[in-house]
Enzyme design. Sequence first.
Site, PDB file in Angstrom:
ATOM      1  CD  GLU A  14     -10.659   3.610   2.445  1.00 29.19           C
ATOM      2  OE1 GLU A  14     -10.851   4.845   2.319  1.00 29.19           O
ATOM      3  OE2 GLU A  14      -9.975   2.943   1.658  1.00 29.19           O
ATOM      4  CE  LYS A  52      -4.400  -1.722   1.575  1.00 25.05           C
ATOM      5  NZ  LYS A  52      -4.135  -3.037   2.214  1.00 25.05           N
ATOM      6  CB  SER A  98      -0.288  -8.142  -0.928  1.00 24.11           C
ATOM      7  OG  SER A  98      -1.025  -9.017  -0.094  1.00 24.11           O
TER       8      SER A  98
HETATM    9  C1  LIG Z   1      -5.068  -4.087   1.981  1.00 25.14           C
HETATM   10  C2  LIG Z   1      -4.380  -5.325   1.698  1.00 25.14           C
HETATM   11  C3  LIG Z   1      -4.838  -6.202   0.685  1.00 25.14           C
HETATM   12  C4  LIG Z   1      -6.088  -5.972  -0.091  1.00 25.14           C
HETATM   13  O1  LIG Z   1      -6.125  -4.824  -0.861  1.00 25.14           O
HETATM   14  P1  LIG Z   1      -5.996  -4.842  -2.424  1.00 25.14           P
HETATM   15  O2  LIG Z   1      -6.355  -3.476  -2.821  1.00 25.14           O
HETATM   16  O3  LIG Z   1      -6.964  -5.873  -2.932  1.00 25.14           O
HETATM   17  O4  LIG Z   1      -4.612  -5.195  -2.758  1.00 25.14           O
HETATM   18  C5  LIG Z   1      -4.086  -7.329   0.422  1.00 25.14           C
HETATM   19  N1  LIG Z   1      -2.974  -7.617   1.126  1.00 25.14           N
HETATM   20  C6  LIG Z   1      -2.521  -6.818   2.105  1.00 25.14           C
HETATM   21  C7  LIG Z   1      -1.295  -7.199   2.847  1.00 25.14           C
HETATM   22  C8  LIG Z   1      -3.203  -5.654   2.433  1.00 25.14           C
HETATM   23  O5  LIG Z   1      -2.753  -4.874   3.401  1.00 25.14           O
END
Ligand SMILES: *Cc1c(COP(=O)(O)O)cnc(C)c1O
Length: 404
Positions: free
Chosen positions: A117, A95, A384
């Site tokens: 948010e 993010k 992610s």
């Molecule tokens: C917020 C988050 C997601 C989900 O958000 P996307 O916009 O779908 O990528 C996935 N993995 C992690 C570690 C997150 O913090």
Amino acid sequence: MNKNSFSEMPNKDGFFGDYGGSFIPPQLESVLAEITKEYEEIRTNKDFKDELAMLYKHFVGRPSPIFYAKRLSGKLGGADIYLKREDLNHTGAHKINHCLGEALLAKKMGKTKLIAETGAGQHGVALATAAALTGLECDIYMGEVDIAKEHPNVVRMKILGATVVPVSHGRKTLKEAVDSAFEAYLKDPITQFYAIGSVVGPHPFPMMVRDFQQIVGEEAKVQFKEMTGKYPDNLVACVGGGSNAIGLFTPFLEEENIDIYGVEPSGRSLEVGDHAATLTYGTPGIIHGFKCYLLQDENGEPEKVYSVASGLDYPGVGPQHSYLKDIGRVKYECINDSEAIDSFFELSRSEGIIPAIESAHAVAFAIKLAKKVGKGKSILINLSGRGDKDIDFVVENYGDKYIK
Ligand SMILES: *Cc1c(COP(=O)(O)O)cnc(C)c1O
């Protein structure tokens, strides 16, 4: 398929096929038009690109590496699994990639406060970090359920100087947090900048967030080729709003030989309110100012959703994913809570990498896929985020089963 069809999306009104657009109160129209205009200028501006590139390198620690998960792959006896290590970014997830972009844009536009948010708290932490770095104020709206579950991230935001605003209506999770942030934004869209946490919301946010996240796929394309001599055969990423997924997928969409999978949470059951598998079980509708697949009731109201992963429990999904589903370019699959938790421990124990529960959904699907496509094929997972934020929750709720 026209060679440039994906890179030319969305159209000037923010549509990806039938999805996206901008369904907003009249008082926001000129504000969003201004953001679109400034963004269009800035995205090709050399100073802006240089500054963002500098921050990606020296602040975030990009490029994030790709790691070959050798022990996990060996155990499964199927395809080779690789991880794009967004978990190693400063603040622990992908993010930060779009938060820095959004913060720089807000600053350039003379805004003084970032608002947003947050679900798992990852977006809140990333944005509070970007706010501290750029000297902007920051208000983060967060459901009370998530506040209780994601304690370390709540503390982190406060340490970084942000104000955490508890949201106590409805399910007290991500959707309600977006509602509240939207309301606050409507009250003052001039000094505040709403830095949306994913590829959702009205135009230009799905486009802008995608563009900032695209760095993930661009790096991966070069890195994977360097490592293996070719592109991966399969890409896998979890989908909440869809930002980490679209970031990895975008530079590969036109490579027709690559199979691409988005993974949604099927939660604890397929009953209404027990899952958040929007693309699999939703129908087109409008939420938070844009059109997308939506889990909705007969009146078009968003349904209650749930996932063990706070970052995935949103009843809508990015408009570009909605489009990619319809044209069949990306396949969307489901992983439930218990499969995700299994993979959380599996990756921790076979590779020494504790994934975010969100990312564990992608790992769980890749484990199934590896057996199915078999030896000689490769799978690149977008890991992610890291699981530090989840450890207390997991041990409390699942410790009996997994910990001796
Ligand atoms: C917020 C988050 C997601 C989900 O958000 P996307 O916009 O779908 O990528 C996935 N993995 C992690 C570690 C997150 O913090």
